[in-house]
Design a protein around this motif. Structure first.
Motif, mmCIF file in Angstrom:
data_model
loop_
_atom_site.group_PDB
_atom_site.id
_atom_site.type_symbol
_atom_site.label_atom_id
_atom_site.label_comp_id
_atom_site.label_asym_id
_atom_site.label_seq_id
_atom_site.Cartn_x
_atom_site.Cartn_y
_atom_site.Cartn_z
ATOM 1 N N GLN A 283 0.984 -1.086 0.190
ATOM 2 C CA GLN A 283 0.107 0.062 -0.096
ATOM 3 C C GLN A 283 0.954 1.083 0.003
ATOM 4 O O GLN A 283 1.804 1.270 0.918
ATOM 5 C CB GLN A 283 -0.753 -0.137 1.088
ATOM 6 C CG GLN A 283 -2.012 -1.257 1.326
ATOM 7 C CD GLN A 283 -2.599 -1.144 2.530
ATOM 8 O OE1 GLN A 283 -1.919 -1.780 3.446
ATOM 9 N NE2 GLN A 283 -3.703 -0.929 2.698
ATOM 10 N N SER A 284 0.775 2.043 -1.051
ATOM 11 C CA SER A 284 1.873 2.966 -1.237
ATOM 12 C C SER A 284 1.160 4.593 -1.255
ATOM 13 O O SER A 284 -0.102 4.759 -1.740
ATOM 14 C CB SER A 284 2.552 3.063 -2.575
ATOM 15 O OG SER A 284 3.500 3.901 -2.853
ATOM 16 N N GLY A 285 1.873 5.414 -0.767
ATOM 17 C CA GLY A 285 1.492 6.768 -0.844
ATOM 18 C C GLY A 285 2.908 7.762 -1.382
ATOM 19 O O GLY A 285 3.490 7.273 -2.595
ATOM 20 N N ASP A 286 3.153 8.554 -0.478
ATOM 21 C CA ASP A 286 4.433 9.337 -0.835
ATOM 22 C C ASP A 286 5.763 8.501 -0.779
ATOM 23 O O ASP A 286 5.760 7.629 0.235
ATOM 24 C CB ASP A 286 4.501 10.536 -0.031
ATOM 25 C CG ASP A 286 3.505 11.551 -0.387
ATOM 26 O OD1 ASP A 286 3.039 11.454 -1.356
ATOM 27 O OD2 ASP A 286 3.183 12.252 0.615
ATOM 28 N N LEU A 287 6.535 8.594 -1.810
ATOM 29 C CA LEU A 287 7.754 7.798 -1.467
ATOM 30 C C LEU A 287 9.364 8.814 -1.408
ATOM 31 O O LEU A 287 9.063 9.865 -1.739
ATOM 32 C CB LEU A 287 7.872 7.195 -3.051
ATOM 33 C CG LEU A 287 6.879 6.207 -3.495
ATOM 34 C CD1 LEU A 287 6.973 5.686 -4.851
ATOM 35 C CD2 LEU A 287 6.657 4.908 -2.546
ATOM 36 N N THR A 313 12.551 7.040 -9.518
ATOM 37 C CA THR A 313 12.594 8.247 -10.199
ATOM 38 C C THR A 313 11.360 8.952 -9.741
ATOM 39 O O THR A 313 11.321 10.372 -9.948
ATOM 40 C CB THR A 313 12.595 7.893 -11.559
ATOM 41 O OG1 THR A 313 11.197 7.214 -11.880
ATOM 42 C CG2 THR A 313 13.524 7.070 -12.312
ATOM 43 N N ASN A 314 10.463 8.466 -8.924
ATOM 44 C CA ASN A 314 9.340 9.065 -8.381
ATOM 45 C C ASN A 314 9.433 9.341 -6.988
ATOM 46 O O ASN A 314 8.448 9.747 -6.156
ATOM 47 C CB ASN A 314 7.939 8.021 -8.586
ATOM 48 C CG ASN A 314 7.489 8.345 -10.045
ATOM 49 O OD1 ASN A 314 6.432 7.734 -10.384
ATOM 50 N ND2 ASN A 314 7.885 9.090 -10.778
ATOM 51 N N GLY A 315 10.476 8.959 -6.386
ATOM 52 C CA GLY A 315 10.851 9.091 -4.966
ATOM 53 C C GLY A 315 11.315 10.650 -4.719
ATOM 54 O O GLY A 315 11.812 11.258 -5.380
ATOM 55 N N LYS A 316 11.037 11.280 -3.461
ATOM 56 C CA LYS A 316 11.402 12.656 -2.974
ATOM 57 C C LYS A 316 12.901 12.386 -2.681
ATOM 58 O O LYS A 316 13.252 11.358 -1.836
ATOM 59 C CB LYS A 316 10.849 13.197 -1.746
ATOM 60 C CG LYS A 316 9.348 13.468 -2.103
ATOM 61 C CD LYS A 316 8.702 13.971 -1.035
ATOM 62 C CE LYS A 316 7.308 14.351 -1.313
ATOM 63 N NZ LYS A 316 6.739 14.817 -0.033
ATOM 64 N N GLY A 317 13.844 13.352 -3.056
ATOM 65 C CA GLY A 317 15.483 13.050 -2.798
ATOM 66 C C GLY A 317 16.204 12.433 -3.617
ATOM 67 O O GLY A 317 15.607 12.189 -4.893
ATOM 68 N N THR A 318 17.357 12.003 -3.219
ATOM 69 C CA THR A 318 18.378 11.323 -4.289
ATOM 70 C C THR A 318 18.511 9.895 -3.942
ATOM 71 O O THR A 318 18.491 9.727 -2.522
ATOM 72 C CB THR A 318 19.515 12.087 -4.221
ATOM 73 O OG1 THR A 318 19.530 13.400 -4.613
ATOM 74 C CG2 THR A 318 20.631 11.541 -5.209
#
Length: 417
Positions: A283-287, A313-318
């Motif tokens: 179950q996913s939300g912000d990544l 590529t859709n996650g916040k940060g590096t």
């Protein structure tokens, strides 16, 4: 030539059942050559690689019938010990035939195997292992010829825990005289599944799943029946599909212990993971970003590096992904960049700066897992994407578009213009 057309930004929800593992089925199909008789293999998906192996066995003389997801392989009469070059070039796993052919017929001739162009995959470990137990192997003019008067047990110490070489050594050693010890063996679950199959045939193999395998040779094996383990790579791909679309996906017929390295990374990214006896749910939300390094099992699988790269590529940060198994396994990067991804590759390391959303584009699959990764990226991207060269995807994902549509995806297969 066919292509997928994918309309993105559709959240995936639902339950999907995993079929048998391609990477377990192929060596088991090869192992049927070790004896005369009729072997029955259940839960076999319709995949291009499996069809190639069927064609090879048939040309050698085996009689093969298929009823839905069950293969019936009759190896009573094998008329040839030379494997056709045009089929060897289609699939890397054709090298699995060396061990069984040497064990039963004491000779084999084949060209060098082909498959996905993901980097050098030399078969020297296979050859050295077979030589350790009495095979005389000669290479020249693009062919490998191996023969033996009698395989005899011995000590095999791998420089690297190669899955294919471990399986080839196991299959050759089951009909050798005496005992064989395989050290620094690969530990993948598919190797344990091969051990189960061989022991059902009457072999004496123990230790698969650890780095030391012992094989006590036996004079004769008999055909058997087997249900193949489920496909952990396919399962991991669908888990990532649920995560990248911010969905709720349950994958059934999978052992969670086979994917701990993957689910741990998904948890690091903020994905909620629920596991049971025979399922994994995402179950996913912000990544958020994560660092990944591919390693032999039980480390992070190289076959899921490309799907995870699409996800980060859709996650916040590096995020930083390091590929230690195959040197050319970043061919999907240029295609993801066409979709707007921010990725820089330095040697065997990819540095990914997450962005809110990819955009649809026309891209091409250059190998099996890269193709799966591009489909995942397209599911989450804004707009419509076209993925060409889907024959690569068909090598390892059975009816991928149909399974994704059952979860709500907007994906269809079309003839390429």
């Amino acid at each position: 030539m066919e292509k997928f057309i994918v309309k993105g930004e559709v959240q995936l929800n639902g339950t999907i059942r995993m079929s048998g593992a391609k990477n377990a089925i192929l060596p088991i199909m090869a192992a049927t050559l070790l004896c005369s008789g009729i072997s029955i293999i259940h839960d076999v998906p319709y995949l291009r690689d499996i069809k190639v192996m069927q064609d090879i066995l048939a040309l050698l003389g085996a009689k093969i019938t298929r009823e839905k997801n069950t293969l019936v392989i009759d190896t009573t009469i094998i008329q040839d010990t030379e494997i056709p070059e045009h089929l060897m070039r289609e699939m890397r796993a054709s090298v699995f035939l060396m061990g069984p052919m040497l064990g039963r017929f004491h000779k084999v001739r084949m060209s060098y195997p082909g498959g996905c162009a993901i980097g050098p995959r030399p078969i020297d470990l296979h050859i050295k292992a077979l030589e350790k137990i009495g095979a005389d192997v000669k290479e020249g003019f693009g062919f490998i010829e191996a023969q033996t008067n009698c395989l005899t047990g011995g000590e095999i110490n791998f420089d690297y825990p190669s899955v294919g070489a471990t399986e080839n050594a196991m299959m050759a050693a089951v009909l050798a005289k005496g005992s064989t010890i395989i050290r620094n063996a690969a530990r993948e679950p598919e190797i344990y599944d091969l051990q189960v199959f061989l022991n059902k045939m009457g072999a004496k193999v123990m230790g698969a799943g650890s780095d030391i395998i012992r094989v006590d040779g036996t004079e004769k094996l008999t055909a058997t029946e087997h249900i193949v383990m489920s496909d952990r790579i396919q399962a991991g791909t669908f888990l990532v599909a649920g995560a990248i679309t911010r969905g709720d996906v349950m994958v059934e017929n999978i052992l969670s212990e086979h994917l701990f390295s993957v689910t741990d990374k998904l948890k690091e990214m903020g994905v909620q993971i629920t596991t049971g006896k025979n399922y994994i749910r995402v179950q996913s939300g912000d990544l958020r970003g994560v660092d990944i390094k591919t390693l032999p099992y039980p480390g992070f699988p190289t076959d899921l590096q490309a799907p995870m790269l699409s996800l980060v590529t859709n996650g916040k940060g590096t995020s930083i992904i390091t590929e230690t198994i195959f040197e050319n396994r970043f061919k999907h990067v240029d295609e993801l960049i066409r979709m707007g991804a921010k990725i820089k590759v330095e040697g065997r390391t990819a540095i990914i700066r997450g962005i809110p959303k990819l955009t649809g584009a026309i891209v091409a699959a250059h190998d099996l897992r890269a193709g799966g990764a591009l489909v995942l990226a397209a599911l989450a991207a804004e707009g419509t994407s076209e993925i060409e060269n889907v024959y690569h995807i068909d090598r390892g994902y059975e009816a991928l578009e149909e399974k994704l549509r059952s979860l709500g995806a907007n994906i269809s297969r079309h003839k390429k213009d």
